[in-house]
Design a protein around this motif. Structure first.
Motif, short mmCIF file in Angstrom:
data_model
loop_
_atom_site.label_atom_id
_atom_site.label_comp_id
_atom_site.label_asym_id
_atom_site.label_seq_id
_atom_site.Cartn_x
_atom_site.Cartn_y
_atom_site.Cartn_z
N TYR A 74 31.78 3.50 -16.16
CA TYR A 74 31.57 2.34 -15.30
C TYR A 74 32.74 1.36 -15.44
CZ TYR A 74 26.78 4.06 -15.07
OH TYR A 74 25.66 4.84 -14.88
N ASN A 75 32.99 0.63 -14.36
CA ASN A 75 33.99 -0.43 -14.40
C ASN A 75 33.25 -1.75 -14.27
OD1 ASN A 75 36.30 -1.96 -14.33
ND2 ASN A 75 36.79 -1.49 -12.20
N PRO A 76 32.95 -2.42 -15.38
CA PRO A 76 32.11 -3.62 -15.32
C PRO A 76 32.80 -4.78 -14.62
CG PRO A 76 33.02 -3.36 -17.52
CD PRO A 76 33.38 -2.12 -16.76
N PHE A 116 22.92 -6.23 -16.81
CA PHE A 116 23.56 -7.41 -17.38
C PHE A 116 23.72 -7.20 -18.88
CE2 PHE A 116 21.33 -8.58 -13.58
CZ PHE A 116 22.13 -9.52 -12.95
N ALA A 117 24.97 -7.28 -19.35
CA ALA A 117 25.25 -7.11 -20.78
C ALA A 117 26.04 -8.31 -21.28
CB ALA A 117 26.04 -5.82 -21.01
N PRO A 133 37.10 -7.71 -10.94
CA PRO A 133 36.81 -9.12 -10.68
C PRO A 133 36.38 -9.83 -11.96
CG PRO A 133 35.65 -7.69 -9.13
CD PRO A 133 36.16 -6.82 -10.22
N ILE A 134 36.84 -11.06 -12.14
CA ILE A 134 36.33 -11.95 -13.19
C ILE A 134 35.79 -13.18 -12.47
CG2 ILE A 134 36.87 -13.34 -15.21
CD1 ILE A 134 39.02 -11.38 -15.95
N LEU A 135 34.48 -13.34 -12.51
CA LEU A 135 33.82 -14.39 -11.74
C LEU A 135 33.33 -15.50 -12.67
CD1 LEU A 135 31.63 -12.22 -9.33
CD2 LEU A 135 33.99 -13.00 -9.04
N PRO A 136 33.91 -16.70 -12.58
CA PRO A 136 33.41 -17.82 -13.38
C PRO A 136 32.02 -18.24 -12.87
CG PRO A 136 35.63 -18.23 -12.56
CD PRO A 136 35.10 -17.06 -11.82
N PHE A 158 27.30 -6.08 -15.03
CA PHE A 158 27.94 -7.37 -15.23
C PHE A 158 28.06 -7.59 -16.73
CE2 PHE A 158 25.94 -8.38 -11.01
CZ PHE A 158 27.13 -8.54 -10.31
N LEU A 159 29.29 -7.74 -17.20
CA LEU A 159 29.52 -8.03 -18.63
C LEU A 159 29.86 -9.50 -18.76
CD1 LEU A 159 29.89 -7.21 -21.58
CD2 LEU A 159 32.26 -6.61 -21.04
#
Length: 224
Positions: free
Chosen positions: A135-137, A28-29, A170-173, A110-111
């Motif tokens: 990596y593909n965050p 987690f960043a 993915p962009i997860l709210p 996870f960014l």
């Protein structure tokens, strides 16, 4: 996943030797005060195991949380805090880079970015840096409860455009208050535990799941 046990197993500072773990790692960043500890607590179903602070920049170590003796959550130092000296920022950067380049168990990064605001220069630099390291965050857009639901898609588009994300990212709210998005994040983690992401899990399906979860939450609130 039902979280039965959590143990802060390893804490690494700038001079520490990073552990050679035999379990999958999920990192987690995010910049200071973006809600990283709150997200980790929500995923662990703990109120305050990962330390939250009103003092930005307080997390100065890489923290390894052993979850169910199955995987590790890896909490990376927050970035972008103006009052931290340049020398210390450089040390944190080297620590994170050392971890990214040496970990053999890291599966997802996870960014975290604040959904209310356009990603900062530091956010963009961190995203590009993570991609540069191979990596593909997955982007977690935190503080979802702070905006109107009708504005969600607009803010997500701004995040995607500003970061110039890799196609299909993915962009997860997520909201630490309502826990919206938690199940979708766990879904990705469980795919990693099972050997990788399911090729059939498209970005549109993830966002559709979040829409459904949001609608159900609104219905539950109205019933109460």
């Amino acid at each position: 996943m039902h979280v039965k046990s959590v143990n802060l197993e390893t804490v690494c500072g700038v001079t520490s030797v990073l552990p050679e773990n035999d379990k999958i790692e999920i990192a987690f960043a995010g910049k200071s005060n973006v809600g990283k500890s709150s997200l980790i607590n929500a995923l662990m179903n703990r109120k305050a195991y990962a330390r939250t602070s009103s003092q930005p920049g307080k997390t100065q170590t890489i923290n390894f949380y052993n979850i169910n003796e199955e995987l590790y959550f890896v909490d990376l130092p927050g970035y972008g805090y103006a009052k931290v000296s340049l020398a210390l920022k450089e040390k944190w950067g080297k620590l994170i880079e050392k971890y990214l380049r040496s970990s053999e168990q890291l599966r997802i990064i996870f960014l975290l970015v604040d959904i209310r605001h356009e990603p900062s220069g530091n956010d963009k630099a961190m995203y590009d840096w993570i991609v540069h390291n191979g990596y593909n965050p997955v982007i977690i857009a935190t503080k979802l409860d702070k905006i109107n639901r009708s504005q969600r898609d607009k803010h997500i588009k701004v995040i995607r455009k500003t970061l110039n994300t890799v196609e299909g990212t993915p962009i997860l709210p997520f909201s630490a208050l309502t826990k919206q998005g938690r199940d979708e994040i766990w879904e990705l983690i469980e795919f990693a535990l099972n050997g990788g992401f399911d090729e059939e899990l498209e970005e549109s399906e993830i966002e559709e799941d979040i829409d459904i979860a949001s609608e159900e939450s609104v219905e539950d609130d109205s019933e109460e």
